[in-house]
Enzyme design. Structure first.
Site, PDB file in Angstrom:
ATOM      1  N   GLU A 306     -49.651 128.828  45.256  1.00 52.31           N
ATOM      2  CA  GLU A 306     -49.200 127.508  45.703  1.00 52.31           C
ATOM      3  C   GLU A 306     -50.331 126.763  46.407  1.00 52.31           C
ATOM      4  O   GLU A 306     -50.353 126.658  47.639  1.00 52.31           O
ATOM      5  CB  GLU A 306     -47.977 127.621  46.627  1.00 52.31           C
ATOM      6  N   GLU A 398     -41.691 130.300  40.146  1.00 51.88           N
ATOM      7  CA  GLU A 398     -40.946 130.600  41.373  1.00 51.88           C
ATOM      8  C   GLU A 398     -39.912 129.521  41.624  1.00 51.88           C
ATOM      9  O   GLU A 398     -40.224 128.328  41.566  1.00 51.88           O
ATOM     10  CB  GLU A 398     -41.899 130.693  42.561  1.00 51.88           C
TER      11      GLU A 398
END
Length: 481
Positions: A306, A398
């Site tokens: 991320e 995710e």
């Protein structure tokens, strides 16, 4: 070429005189062999061989003239039966450049679409099915418009007997080596697929939740296609003991692979948000992982979890630095590329999917990752995912049914909207997370690990029951097709 996958069909081809110098052949199942033929070695009509645009294979590519009738003709050898033909191409214009595909004198496609790829250095594949005869064949791609065809790099032929591809078995047994076709994820037969699976929690905190019993349940009872192995880099993870965490990853890859599932090797960088902070660590780690496991058809590399607070241009530079490290040992690997704004394609950092679309990573067989949490991310994120999936290959590595913290109330209504969209557009997804953490996003109740039981619903939280049902009973009723 993945040498351990070569099987008895090589001997059959050799006995028939079908394997020659300069021909790449490997077996992808008991009934199918793959061979690649470079365009620059084919017969060219009204075109030239060039090498001025990066990303091609072999010695170059064919730039067909801007004219009706410019063409490339290959002469593949095959066994008799149905075959998939993949044309690797680049089209740096905004217009389609269709070509007529003729096999042994019969037209199999009057106008196979070669859509714009965004740049002459961005290579994709167009696919068509044909019937081949035993021995020599001719495959002719002819431009049908005055703009000519795209730049053609190679032809890949997946040929086999008339036995159809398998429709049952493990996810890897059915689908084999995955690849990007256009903006979709495709299996070894060129069929678009959607994977559905789970992510572990941080391997520094919950390794006890990944054991023989839990993996048996995930593969058998849950019927998941894959497991994402989340290895944090900071936060007490890889940085503290690279050898320990690399060895842990090796062991878990073997255990998941033994159950016929795909493995996402997750380089779970989070803080700091610029992945370049960990570039040298990533090169060391992925070089070893690819060297050890690059012969497996089920490994996906998630190279930056991320990225956040960092411009897309810097994240792109990181991707273009780490991809060659993996490709050196695993040239046909599928690589997943983290996007800015905590994997939101920029939305959470004030950007949008156009940042990536207008400045894509210079590599092939890659997908861009998207993360969402239904309790926090509403219509803006949903619409971003929808638009992006029509323009670039996207994999949701995710998501959760709760807030972005992985905790809080479940929003199953919004979650269902996301799942419906992903089913419609065949966007693969991974749910967070397969552990017994106290937060609502962990599927098991506290104390479940390591003893279980992991099968059934007796130890599942509401999010666990919901996601297990959606993995076991997908919209298309078949998890790997």
């Amino acid at each position: 070429m993945k040498l351990p996958r070569i099987r008895t069909q090589i001997a059959t081809l050799a006995a028939a005189g079908l394997v020659g110098a300069g021909l790449t052949v490997f077996v992808t199942s008991a009934d199918a062999a793959t061979a690649s033929y470079e365009a620059e070695s084919a017969t060219i009509t009204a075109g030239v061989v060039e090498s001025n645009h990066a990303g091609f294979t072999g010695a170059g590519f064919v730039n067909t003239d801007n004219a009706v009738g410019s063409a490339v003709q290959w002469s593949p050898q095959a066994v008799a039966g149905t075959a998939t033909l993949r044309f690797r191409f680049a089209n740096g214009t905004a217009d389609n450049r269709p070509m007529r595909i003729t096999v042994n004198g019969a037209v199999v496609s009057n106008a196979l679409t070669f859509a714009g790829t965004g740049a002459w250095t961005t290579w994709q594949e167009a696919t068509v099915t044909a019937t081949l005869r035993a021995g020599a064949n001719t495959v002719l791609a002819t431009s049908t418009t005055a703009t000519g065809g795209p730049n053609l790099d190679r032809l890949t032929v997946i040929d086999g007997t008339t036995t159809p591809p398998p429709t049952n078995g493990t996810p890897v047994g059915v689908n084999g080596q995955l690849r990007v076709c256009g903006v979709k994820l495709c299996n070894q037969y060129g069929k678009q697929i959607q994977l559905r699976g789970m992510s572990t929690h941080g391997l520094q905190w919950y390794p006890q939740c990944v054991n023989n019993a839990s993996l048996d349940a995930l593969a058998g009872d849950w019927q998941a296609d894959h497991l994402r192995l989340s290895m944090y880099i900071q936060e007490g993870g890889y940085e503290t003991n690279p050898r320990l965490f690399t060895d842990r990853m090796h062991s878990l890859i073997e255990q998941v692979s033994a159950r016929g599932m795909y493995v996402i090797v997750d380089w779970h960088q989070l803080t700091p948000g610029d992945p370049n902070h960990n570039l040298e660590r990533a090169k060391t780690f992925f070089a070893e992982i690819a060297q050890r496991h690059g012969n497996k058809p089920n490994i996906l590399y998630d190279v930056a979890n991320e990225p956040n607070g960092t411009a897309w241009s810097r994240i792109k530079a990181y991707h273009e630095a780490i991809i060659p490290t993996i490709r050196a040992a695993d040239p046909d690997a599928l690589i997943l590329l983290g996007t800015h704004g905590w994997g939101s394609l920029g939305v959470s950092d004030g950007g949008s999917e156009t940042d990536v679309i207008n400045n894509p990573v210079n590599a092939t067989n890659v997908m861009y990752t998207f993360h969402f949490y239904a309790g926090s991310h509403g219509t803006e994120y949903l619409n971003t995912l929808s638009r992006a999936a029509d323009r670039i290959p996207v994999f949701v590595t995710e998501f959760g049914t709760q807030t972005a913290s992985g905790d809080g109330a479940n929003n199953f209504t919004r979650s269902q909207q996301y799942l419906d969209l992903m089913a419609q557009k065949k966007i693969s997804w991974t749910n967070w997370n397969y552990s017994d953490d106290s937060r609502s996003g962990a599927v098991f109740t506290p104390g479940t690990c390591p003893g279980g039981p992991f099968a059934g619903t007796s130890r599942l939280k509401p999010a666990g029951t919901w996601i297990r049902d959606h993995i076991k009973n997908p919209a298309d009723n078949f998890p790997t097709s």
